[in-house]
Design a protein around this motif. Sequence first.
Motif, mmCIF file in Angstrom:
data_model
loop_
_atom_site.group_PDB
_atom_site.id
_atom_site.type_symbol
_atom_site.label_atom_id
_atom_site.label_comp_id
_atom_site.label_asym_id
_atom_site.label_seq_id
_atom_site.Cartn_x
_atom_site.Cartn_y
_atom_site.Cartn_z
ATOM 1 N N TRP A 1 30.765 79.843 18.353
ATOM 2 C CA TRP A 1 30.244 81.210 18.378
ATOM 3 C C TRP A 1 31.346 82.249 18.588
ATOM 4 C CZ3 TRP A 1 31.940 82.880 22.975
ATOM 5 C CH2 TRP A 1 32.064 81.948 24.010
ATOM 6 N N ALA A 2 32.578 81.809 18.830
ATOM 7 C CA ALA A 2 33.651 82.725 19.225
ATOM 8 C C ALA A 2 34.357 83.297 18.003
ATOM 9 C CB ALA A 2 34.661 82.001 20.109
ATOM 10 N N THR A 3 34.298 84.599 17.855
ATOM 11 C CA THR A 3 35.055 85.273 16.803
ATOM 12 C C THR A 3 36.037 86.242 17.463
ATOM 13 O OG1 THR A 3 33.342 86.978 16.614
ATOM 14 C CG2 THR A 3 33.200 85.104 15.105
ATOM 15 N N GLY A 4 37.243 86.261 16.948
ATOM 16 C CA GLY A 4 38.254 87.173 17.477
ATOM 17 C C GLY A 4 38.971 86.667 18.708
ATOM 18 N N ALA A 5 38.892 85.364 18.996
ATOM 19 C CA ALA A 5 39.606 84.820 20.146
ATOM 20 C C ALA A 5 41.114 84.874 19.899
ATOM 21 C CB ALA A 5 39.172 83.385 20.416
ATOM 22 N N THR A 6 41.883 85.088 20.967
ATOM 23 C CA THR A 6 43.344 85.119 20.866
ATOM 24 C C THR A 6 43.942 84.141 21.871
ATOM 25 O OG1 THR A 6 43.507 86.939 22.468
ATOM 26 C CG2 THR A 6 43.354 87.521 20.128
ATOM 27 N N ILE A 7 45.128 83.636 21.531
ATOM 28 C CA ILE A 7 45.809 82.669 22.394
ATOM 29 C C ILE A 7 47.250 83.120 22.592
ATOM 30 C CG2 ILE A 7 46.513 80.274 22.706
ATOM 31 C CD1 ILE A 7 44.245 79.474 20.792
ATOM 32 N N THR A 8 47.686 83.156 23.841
ATOM 33 C CA THR A 8 49.077 83.490 24.146
ATOM 34 C C THR A 8 49.690 82.403 25.019
ATOM 35 O OG1 THR A 8 48.473 84.762 26.125
ATOM 36 C CG2 THR A 8 48.616 85.965 24.034
ATOM 37 N N ILE A 9 50.996 82.286 24.936
ATOM 38 C CA ILE A 9 51.765 81.396 25.811
ATOM 39 C C ILE A 9 52.828 82.248 26.495
ATOM 40 C CG2 ILE A 9 53.253 79.365 25.971
ATOM 41 C CD1 ILE A 9 51.979 78.347 23.380
ATOM 42 N N ASN A 10 52.767 82.296 27.796
ATOM 43 C CA ASN A 10 53.699 83.108 28.587
ATOM 44 C C ASN A 10 53.728 84.564 28.103
ATOM 45 O OD1 ASN A 10 54.356 80.787 30.045
ATOM 46 N ND2 ASN A 10 56.024 80.271 28.655
ATOM 47 N N GLY A 11 52.529 85.059 27.750
ATOM 48 C CA GLY A 11 52.385 86.447 27.363
ATOM 49 C C GLY A 11 52.681 86.758 25.916
ATOM 50 N N GLU A 12 53.112 85.783 25.130
ATOM 51 C CA GLU A 12 53.427 86.002 23.726
ATOM 52 C C GLU A 12 52.452 85.258 22.836
ATOM 53 O OE1 GLU A 12 57.459 84.973 22.976
ATOM 54 O OE2 GLU A 12 58.283 86.486 24.344
ATOM 55 N N ASP A 13 52.207 85.803 21.651
ATOM 56 C CA ASP A 13 51.283 85.175 20.704
ATOM 57 C C ASP A 13 51.680 83.723 20.464
ATOM 58 O OD1 ASP A 13 50.204 84.329 18.033
ATOM 59 O OD2 ASP A 13 49.333 86.337 18.088
ATOM 60 N N ALA A 14 50.685 82.832 20.536
ATOM 61 C CA ALA A 14 50.973 81.403 20.403
ATOM 62 C C ALA A 14 51.264 81.001 18.961
ATOM 63 C CB ALA A 14 49.800 80.589 20.937
ATOM 64 N N GLY A 15 50.952 81.889 18.018
ATOM 65 C CA GLY A 15 51.222 81.570 16.623
ATOM 66 C C GLY A 15 50.268 80.558 16.038
ATOM 67 N N VAL A 16 49.139 80.377 16.681
ATOM 68 C CA VAL A 16 48.125 79.433 16.216
ATOM 69 C C VAL A 16 46.818 80.182 16.034
ATOM 70 C CG1 VAL A 16 46.790 77.375 16.793
ATOM 71 C CG2 VAL A 16 49.218 77.483 17.358
ATOM 72 N N LYS A 17 46.168 79.977 14.900
ATOM 73 C CA LYS A 17 44.919 80.660 14.619
ATOM 74 C C LYS A 17 43.793 80.063 15.436
ATOM 75 C CE LYS A 17 42.049 82.295 10.789
ATOM 76 N NZ LYS A 17 41.838 82.286 9.306
ATOM 77 N N ALA A 18 43.003 80.926 16.081
ATOM 78 C CA ALA A 18 41.876 80.467 16.900
ATOM 79 C C ALA A 18 40.618 80.447 16.027
ATOM 80 C CB ALA A 18 41.693 81.382 18.103
ATOM 81 N N THR A 19 40.471 79.397 15.248
ATOM 82 C CA THR A 19 39.349 79.267 14.321
ATOM 83 C C THR A 19 38.134 78.710 15.043
ATOM 84 O OG1 THR A 19 40.891 78.838 12.508
ATOM 85 C CG2 THR A 19 38.575 78.243 12.159
#
Length: 367
Positions: A207-225
């Motif tokens: 059900w999650a749309t628009g989720a974001t993932i960071t590592i140590n405050g920076e974009d993780a570079g992985v799409k949260a599908t």
Amino acid sequence: MGKCYPEKMYATGAVGQTHFGASENGDMIEEGFIDDYMMPNLTAYNETCANLCNAMFSFRMLGIHGQAKYADIIELVMHNSGLSGISVEGKDYFYANPLRMLHNTRDYNAHADVTETPDREGYLACFCCPPNLVRTISNLSGWAYSLADNGVHVNLYGSNNLTTTMLDGSAIKLTQDTEYPWKGLVKLTVESCKSDAFDIALRVPEWATGATITINGEDAGVKATPATYAVLHRNWKAGDVIVIDIPMEATFIEGHQRIEEVRNQVAIKRGPVVYCIETPDLPDDVSVLDVYVKGDSELAVDYQPDFLGGTAIITADTYLRSREQGAMYTAVKKPDWQETRTKFVPYYAWSNRGTAEMTVFVPVVWK
């Protein structure tokens, strides 16, 4: 069960539509299933044990296939149709978990083996559901994470500490900090781990749309599908912080076109939590059947720490329709609507304020 929403499963993750069903060869069975998309609300059986079995089966399927959709079902059950089997105080129980309850519509003393009840009970004569529910809750710590060939999968979100050994024998410690499911921000901190690269995989709910993932405050570079695991592969070190931020928008959901009992009706869901209306939140002498929700209503969320053990309520614009309970069928006239704001509470927490009517699905009006 290969789908996220099989044709015999309720929006709450409940299964087993009827007290009396039939086997494939036509033999009558108790606690059974009926046809696809045949989903009664008022007479829904949805035994607590059956709902928990849905979660247990899904956990085993998760172990075989590693697909996020099975963890989605576990989460759905445990936040709704499983947890509804026990009161917020932890001492009263339901055997059956319908999606609608109306006063004076069923004889709950029709025979000696009746297990449906209008109120939670401190003791169930058929005493399988209470211990099964409690032991399942205790098992959740073992379901929250899974080990993969070279890493850890995070299946369920909730504050906890993980101390375990990965499949290669190396030790790992993680801390999960979150107010999920009331807030969608989840922080995982690596406390200790091996120096070689490995995976930490985060489940992105379906059900999650628009989720974001960071590592140590920076974009993780992985799409949260949605409905997948976002796999983070790197050389981790103590102190690394992963944050997955999952939007928790309240939304209307509707059933498949073939579910006759919820045609032109909607339910409210926020994150994994399904909501319902109870008569304690309606004016006196108003039935839940008199409530229609405004389709373009703002769904306002308010977390109340002292209400029903601490829960987020949702308020929406509704119309109350007053009409006589008369003949089976009557001529239609334009309703005399009374507009009001109505409180919706999590389904799992219903029947904690005395005998009440309740419904998950309500008719929707678009103007």
